[in-house]
Write an enzyme that holds these catalytic residues in place. Structure first.
Site, PDB file in Angstrom:
ATOM      1  N   ILE A   7      53.031  60.428  38.714  1.00  0.00           N
ATOM      2  CA  ILE A   7      52.847  59.093  39.293  1.00  0.00           C
ATOM      3  C   ILE A   7      51.429  58.612  39.018  1.00  0.00           C
ATOM      4  O   ILE A   7      50.457  59.277  39.393  1.00  0.00           O
ATOM      5  CB  ILE A   7      53.087  59.119  40.822  1.00  0.00           C
ATOM      6  N   ASP A  60      40.716  58.187  34.506  1.00  0.00           N
ATOM      7  CA  ASP A  60      40.556  56.747  34.330  1.00  0.00           C
ATOM      8  C   ASP A  60      41.447  56.294  33.170  1.00  0.00           C
ATOM      9  O   ASP A  60      41.185  56.613  32.010  1.00  0.00           O
ATOM     10  CB  ASP A  60      39.084  56.418  34.031  1.00  0.00           C
ATOM     11  N   ARG A 120      54.796  56.555  25.350  1.00  0.00           N
ATOM     12  CA  ARG A 120      54.913  57.098  23.984  1.00  0.00           C
ATOM     13  C   ARG A 120      54.737  58.609  23.994  1.00  0.00           C
ATOM     14  O   ARG A 120      55.521  59.355  23.387  1.00  0.00           O
ATOM     15  CB  ARG A 120      53.857  56.456  23.071  1.00  0.00           C
ATOM     16  N   TYR A 151      46.514  38.635  34.706  1.00  0.00           N
ATOM     17  CA  TYR A 151      47.409  39.541  35.433  1.00  0.00           C
ATOM     18  C   TYR A 151      48.877  39.171  35.191  1.00  0.00           C
ATOM     19  O   TYR A 151      49.711  40.026  34.852  1.00  0.00           O
ATOM     20  CB  TYR A 151      47.081  39.480  36.930  1.00  0.00           C
TER      21      TYR A 151
END
Ligand SMILES: NC(=O)c1ccc[n+]([C@@H]2O[C@H](COP(=O)([O-])OP(=O)(O)OC[C@H]3O[C@@H](n4cnc5c(N)ncnc54)[C@H](OP(=O)(O)O)[C@@H]3O)[C@@H](O)[C@H]2O)c1
Lengths: 233, 230
Positions: A7, A60, A120, A151
């Site tokens: 997640i 990150d 991918r 956004y």
């Protein structure tokens, strides 16, 4: 053998709520949590109970080049990925004339490019193993949102890439699910609508329950479609 | 008996009339050669897979194999100027100890894993697939020159399986004679006279040759994967 669930955006908001929901599932043995904030991840872990094995991975996602080895490490350690929840998202709402190239690049990097590369790499390592991917788009991706152009456009891209990959991966055993939540009481929403009363809108736990249902083994026919998740008031 | 495979990675694709060689055309968003190789990956009994490709596309083919993480069983060699030459080079390149060679071509992407399995499981050494010919065939070009009994004919398909050493011998004999065949069952039968078993093939396993074949293949593929967006 139990499922391995990864997640992103798991340090708060919808990602955290989804992590808590997924860790309740009997068939999930490992939950891998990704976000930048180690404290945020630790907060999620403390709310998850101890049934599943939890692996915190502070990362990150704007570092796109590191994603292949991130996925490879997860697959090597846990034997593969069965469920990938792409929840991480970034919003810095600006009107057109105030939008900078940096804002556009950062928004698309987190919301679109990182998601695509994660998918991918997961597909590359799947070796035909059946798997499910859930991408979080937004109602902002399908209706106009003046003042949030970067956004909204990035979320439209999520809707599009999800539909495309649902077909491209159809023969491979990987199913793609897309949800487009409406307003949900999280930090991100506070940035988009600072004056809104968070108790008056959908809660992240409600979205998380939808995610859990979609990713259950019984669900067979909602993949490849953009599912709107909105609270009827 | 150890089994290997030669995948004819194709030529430079003049006949289909596109700048991209056929084996790299996308079917359902995936290069057609990958459709084949992914199915082979699922079969552990195929120990060694040699993909023949034109020198100009060797690197691109190797890159595809890497991108799709097909593994070390798959390797590429430069093919020859003709299909027959490529098959010969592929057969030679198979590892020592490979007794049985399966031959397939990249331009038949709708082959199934089961098609390969049935070949392997059939005890005969030399086995091909064939389907009946549903239309009338006659001899002739500008004028009819003769009749052919379609009940006596078979539409030859790939994949095929042969005794590798015997097929190589047959190829050497054909090379010595300077004779070209369009596929290996004809060559093998002509030069060895040995029995070649025909298994019932499939209408779905079409060969992509002319541009309309890609349209047909897309339609078949969409049906196979149960695509819903139309
Ligand atoms: N809230 C809404 O009204 C709403 C509506 C529709 C769709 N959504 C979507 O729902 C998803 C979750 O958002 P939310 O509302 O739960 O917002 P949130 O509380 O702000 O959570 C965003 C998550 O994304 C992670 N993230 C952001 N940048 C990251 C980066 N560079 N690397 C790794 N992780 C990063 C954050 O973790 P760190 O900060 O710890 O890195 C955090 O865990 C997003 O995709 C959002 O667009 C939200």
């Amino acid at each position: 053998m139990g499922k391995v669930c990864v997640i992103t955006g798991a340090s708060q908001g919808i990602g955290r709520a989804a992590a808590i929901e997924m860790s309740k599932r009997e068939d999930v043995d490992v939950v891998v949590l990704i976000a930048r904030s180690a404290d945020g991840l630790a907060g999620t872990v403390s709310a998850m109970g101890d049934r599943a094995k939890i692996h915190q991975l502070p990362y990150d996602l704007s570092d796109l080049d590191g994603i292949p080895s991130l996925v490879e490490d997860i697959c090597r350690e846990h034997g593969g990925i069965d469920l990938l929840l792409n929840v991480a998202g970034y919003a810095d709402p600006r009107s057109l004339l105030d939008t900078t190239a940096d804002n556009l690049v950062q928004t698309f990097t987190i919301n679109v490019f990182a998601m695509l590369i994660l998918i991918r790499e997961m597909a590359r390592f799947s070796d035909g193993r059946p798997a499910k991917i859930l991408n979080v788009a937004s109602t902002a991706g399908i209706t106009p949102r003046p003042g949030w152009v970067a956004y909204a456009a990035s979320k439209a891209a999520v809707v599009s890439l999800s539909a495309t990959l649902a077909e491209e991966l159809a023969g491979s055993g990987i199913k793609i699910y897309t949800i487009s939540p409406g307003r949900t009481a999280t930090e991100l929403r506070r940035k988009l609508a600072p004056d809104e009363d968070p108790t008056s809108i959908m809660q992240p736990e409600q979205v998380a329950r939808v995610i859990r249902t979609l990713l259950s083994d019984d669900e067979l026919t909602l993949d490849g479609q953009n599912i709107i998740v909105r609270q009827q008031l | 008996m150890r089994t290997g495979m030669v995948v004819l990675g194709g030529g430079i694709g003049r006949r289909i009339g596109r700048p991209v060689p056929k084996q790299f055309l996308l079917l359902g968003g995936k290069p057609i050669i990958i459709h084949v190789l992914e199915k082979v990956r699922a079969i552990a009994e195929i120990e060694d897979v040699v993909v023949t490709c034109p020198a100009s596309h060797l690197e691109a083919t190797q890159q595809l194999i890497e991108n799709h993480r097909l593994g070390s069983r798959f390797r590429c060699v430069v093919g020859g100027g003709t299909r027959q030459e490529s098959t010969y080079l592929g057969l030679e390149a198979l590892g020592d100890g490979i007794d049985l060679a399966i031959i397939h071509e990249a331009v038949r992407p709708l082959v199934s894993t089961d098609d390969f399995r049935r070949l392997i499981e059939t005890p005969d050494e030399n086995v091909i697939y064939g389907i009946p010919i549903p239309f009338t065939v006659l001899k002739g070009h500008d004028h009819v020159e003769g009749l052919l009994e379609r009940d006596e004919l078979v539409n030859v398909q790939l994949p095929q399986k042969f005794d590798r050493a015997r097929l190589l011998e047959a190829h050497r004999a054909a090379r010595a004679d300077g004779v070209e065949f369009t596929e290996d069952a004809s060559l093998f039968f002509k030069y060895t006279g040995e029995p070649v078993r025909i298994l019932p093939g499939s209408d779905v396993n079409i060969k992509i040759t002319v541009p309309t074949d890609t349209v047909i293949a897309e339609a078949i593929y969409a049906d196979l994967i149960g695509r819903r967006t139309r």
